[in-house]
Design an enzyme around this catalytic site. Structure first.
Site, PDB file in Angstrom:
ATOM      1  N   CYS A  98       0.854  -1.194   0.000  1.00  0.00           N
ATOM      2  CA  CYS A  98       0.000   0.000   0.000  1.00  0.00           C
ATOM      3  C   CYS A  98       0.885   1.237   0.000  1.00  0.00           C
ATOM      4  CB  CYS A  98      -0.890  -0.038   1.250  1.00  0.00           C
ATOM      5  SG  CYS A  98      -1.670   1.541   1.634  1.00  0.00           S
ATOM      6  N   THR A 189      -4.233   4.728   7.473  1.00  0.00           N
ATOM      7  CA  THR A 189      -3.214   4.378   6.481  1.00  0.00           C
ATOM      8  C   THR A 189      -2.266   5.545   6.233  1.00  0.00           C
ATOM      9  OG1 THR A 189      -4.721   2.847   5.410  1.00  0.00           O
ATOM     10  CG2 THR A 189      -2.916   3.675   4.073  1.00  0.00           C
ATOM     11  N   HIS A 291     -12.964   5.531  -2.653  1.00  0.00           N
ATOM     12  CA  HIS A 291     -11.926   4.616  -2.175  1.00  0.00           C
ATOM     13  C   HIS A 291     -12.195   3.180  -2.655  1.00  0.00           C
ATOM     14  CE1 HIS A 291      -8.203   4.438  -0.146  1.00  0.00           C
ATOM     15  NE2 HIS A 291      -8.573   3.514   0.726  1.00  0.00           N
ATOM     16  N   TYR A 295      -9.469   0.701  -4.918  1.00  0.00           N
ATOM     17  CA  TYR A 295      -9.058  -0.694  -4.751  1.00  0.00           C
ATOM     18  C   TYR A 295      -9.057  -1.448  -6.078  1.00  0.00           C
ATOM     19  CZ  TYR A 295      -8.937  -0.577   0.345  1.00  0.00           C
ATOM     20  OH  TYR A 295      -8.601  -0.316   1.649  1.00  0.00           O
ATOM     21  N   CYS A 298      -5.110  -0.370  -6.960  1.00  0.00           N
ATOM     22  CA  CYS A 298      -3.962  -0.807  -6.143  1.00  0.00           C
ATOM     23  C   CYS A 298      -3.961  -2.303  -5.908  1.00  0.00           C
ATOM     24  CB  CYS A 298      -3.919  -0.038  -4.828  1.00  0.00           C
ATOM     25  SG  CYS A 298      -5.043  -0.632  -3.553  1.00  0.00           S
TER      26      CYS A 298
HETATM   27 FE1  SF4 Z   1      -3.335   1.878   0.083  1.00  0.00          FE
HETATM   28 FE2  SF4 Z   1      -4.776   0.989  -1.953  1.00  0.00          FE
HETATM   29 FE3  SF4 Z   1      -5.905   2.562  -0.097  1.00  0.00          FE
HETATM   30 FE4  SF4 Z   1      -4.108   3.519  -1.861  1.00  0.00          FE
HETATM   31  S1  SF4 Z   1      -6.154   2.703  -2.306  1.00  0.00           S
HETATM   32  S2  SF4 Z   1      -4.190   3.955   0.307  1.00  0.00           S
HETATM   33  S3  SF4 Z   1      -2.704   1.813  -2.034  1.00  0.00           S
HETATM   34  S4  SF4 Z   1      -5.087   0.494   0.181  1.00  0.00           S
HETATM   35 FE    FE Z   2      -7.118   1.364   2.269  1.00  0.00          FE
END
Ligand code: SF4
Ligand code: FE
Length: 484
Positions: A98, A189, A291, A295, A298
């Site tokens: 991440c 995060t 968000h 996903y 990522c």
């Molecule tokens: Fe981490 Fe994926 Fe969230 Fe970006 S979208 S912060 S890479 S988990």
């Molecule tokens: Fe996340």
């Protein structure tokens, strides 16, 4: 835009209050457990400077007209939404972890649009404030932690019904010049690698929860804020002397932290919601949907690395030609590309919001994340199937470095002739890292709960699926006449 070095320098100026394994950290930049996660964020700066990645990593600011890092961009088209997902996949491939910077971008797009609509209804001036604030973020190329998840206490009770009133972050004092807030945000995060933290409410609220309907931004070193770093499986391997093979992914990682706000003062110009409970649900839904789209990028980027590692491990074992191995790798790709397809689809079907920025198709973004709650688990299962049990029974790197043992490990853990035992160990440790180790936080369990647990998406799917229309379509085909 900042260079990678300028980013790291600018973080050194933050006097953060961070605890790792019970101890206060003096130097977060060089702490062996934190450093790989810093490297992942630093890569978002490094690649933005690289011509090869300019198209994906940078954008033209809608606020200033200047070139900015895409992670600070307010999406101006469906093309921007698609590029966001492509950028995330690419970064997932390069870090196998991440890279943390998406939460701030998703929070910004949600707050930008929600404040606009809130102002229209309530006559507040949050949108203007946010524009000024976000211009500052773009000009300084800051990392912003998007902080939504409250500890939540008894899930059967609303924020104001909790026996401990701090289980959801709330306003404890309203002053002429700002507000004072108390509470915590969990699973944050990238918080330790951020310049700023942007807080949002975590659920839709009613009037009695008014003090909990709060959104604002402050610097991460604002008095009263402190962080307790999240533990990850195998994290102390990073503390072992000369650790390399056993880390699986030596250079990159991610992190989460529990962030506590102990009576933190927020000045007026940093407040974007303070009591407008009727907009809390909109803000949550928008952030979550952005968000959930993220996903779709990522997670399949990290999935690419895991599939690649699995194929390599099959070659090192000499089984790559077996038809069931080929078929399992096809299945892994099928699942991974299905995740990506939803990320791209919800972006292409995006729409312009009243504030002017673009929003994803919420049904498809929620389908995307719902798939992510399942497919990485199946991809992981297949990876473990192909890699074999050695992935979890390998001797340690310390044994391998012991001259008396090395020859035996080399001899008995060898696969095909042309590959060294060390390389075989390296690929297995990478698979271990993504499926069970430090990166598993981001690839496995975060796939389940990050951006909302599965049930949250199912509620959204139920709301968006338009069942009445479907029933009408069926009745029409079946020749069922409407009752007069
Ligand atoms: Fe981490 Fe994926 Fe969230 Fe970006 S979208 S912060 S890479 S988990
Ligand atoms: Fe996340």
């Amino acid at each position: 835009m900042k260079t990678k070095e300028e980013y790291i320098e600018s973080l050194k100026e933050k006097n953060m209050d961070v605890y790792v394994m019970g101890e206060k950290v003096e130097d977060t930049i060089n702490h062996p457990i934190i450093a790989p996660s810093l490297n992942s964020v630093a890569l978002t700066y490094e690649l933005a400077e690289d011509e090869e990645y300019e198209e994906l990593m940078t954008a033209t600011s809608s606020l200033t007209g200047k070139k900015i890092n895409r992670f600070t961009h307010l999406h101006q088209s469906t093309d921007d939404l698609v590029k966001k997902v492509k950028m995330q996949r690419m970064l997932g491939q390069k870090t196998a972890s991440c890279f943390q910077r998406c939460v701030g971008m998703d929070a910004a797009n949600a707050v930008f649009s929600t404040t606009f609509e809130c102002d229209e209804k309530h006559g507040t001036n949050y949108h203007e404030r946010f524009r000024k604030y976000w211009t500052l973020v773009q000009e300084n190329d800051w990392v912003v932690d998007g902080a939504m998840t409250d500890p939540k206490g008894d899930r059967g009770k609303s924020p104001s019904q909790q026996s401990d009133p701090d289980m959801y972050l709330r306003i404890v004092e309203r002053r002429e010049d700002g507000i004072v807030v108390r509470g915590a945000k969990a699973h944050q995060t990238g918080m330790v690698n951020s310049h700023e933290v942007m807080v949002m409410p975590t659920v839709a609220m009613r009037e009695e929860d008014k003090d909990y309907a709060v959104a604002f931004s402050v610097s991460v070193d604002t008095p009263g804020i402190f962080m307790i770093y999240g533990r990850q499986s195998c994290d102390t391997r990073k503390l072992e002397k000369d650790a390399d093979i056993d880390l699986g992914n030596k250079n990159y990682g991610g992190h989460e932290a529990l962030v506590i706000f102990e009576d933190v003062f927020v000045p007026n110009d940093r407040i974007f919601m303070a009591g407008e409970y009727d907009f809390s649900g909109m803000l949550v839904e928008r952030f979550a949907s952005y968000h959930r789209q993220s996903y779709g990028g990522c997670k399949c980027g990290v999935g690419d690395v895991l599939i690649g590692a699995t194929a390599v491990s099959a070659e090192y074992n000499g089984v790559q030609k077996a038809s069931h191995i080929k078929d399992k790798l096809i299945e892994m790709n099928h699942l991974n590309e299905t995740i990506y397809s939803c990320g791209i689809a919800c972006s292409c079907q995006g729409k312009k919001l009243p504030a002017g920025n673009y929003y994803v198709d919420t049904l498809l973004a929620n389908v995307c994340k719902q798939n992510v709650t399942r497919f990485p688990y199946e991809i992981t299962r297949l990876a473990e199937d192909i890699a074999g049990g050695l992935m979890v029974t390998l001797p340690s790197e310390m044994d391998y470095n012991n001259p008396e043992l090395r020859a035996y490990i080399d001899k008995y853990l060898k696969g095909v002739d042309e590959i060294s035992t060390e390389d075989r160990m390296r690929i297995l440790r990478l698979i271990e890292n993504i499926t069970l180790g430090t990166a598993a936080v981001g690839y496995r369990t975060e796939s389940m709960h990050g951006a909302g647990s599965p049930q949250a998406q199912r509620i959204m799917i139920a709301r968006q699926a338009n069942m009445e229309e479907k029933k009408e379509q069926a009745k029409k085909i079946a020749g069922i006449k409407k009752k007069k």
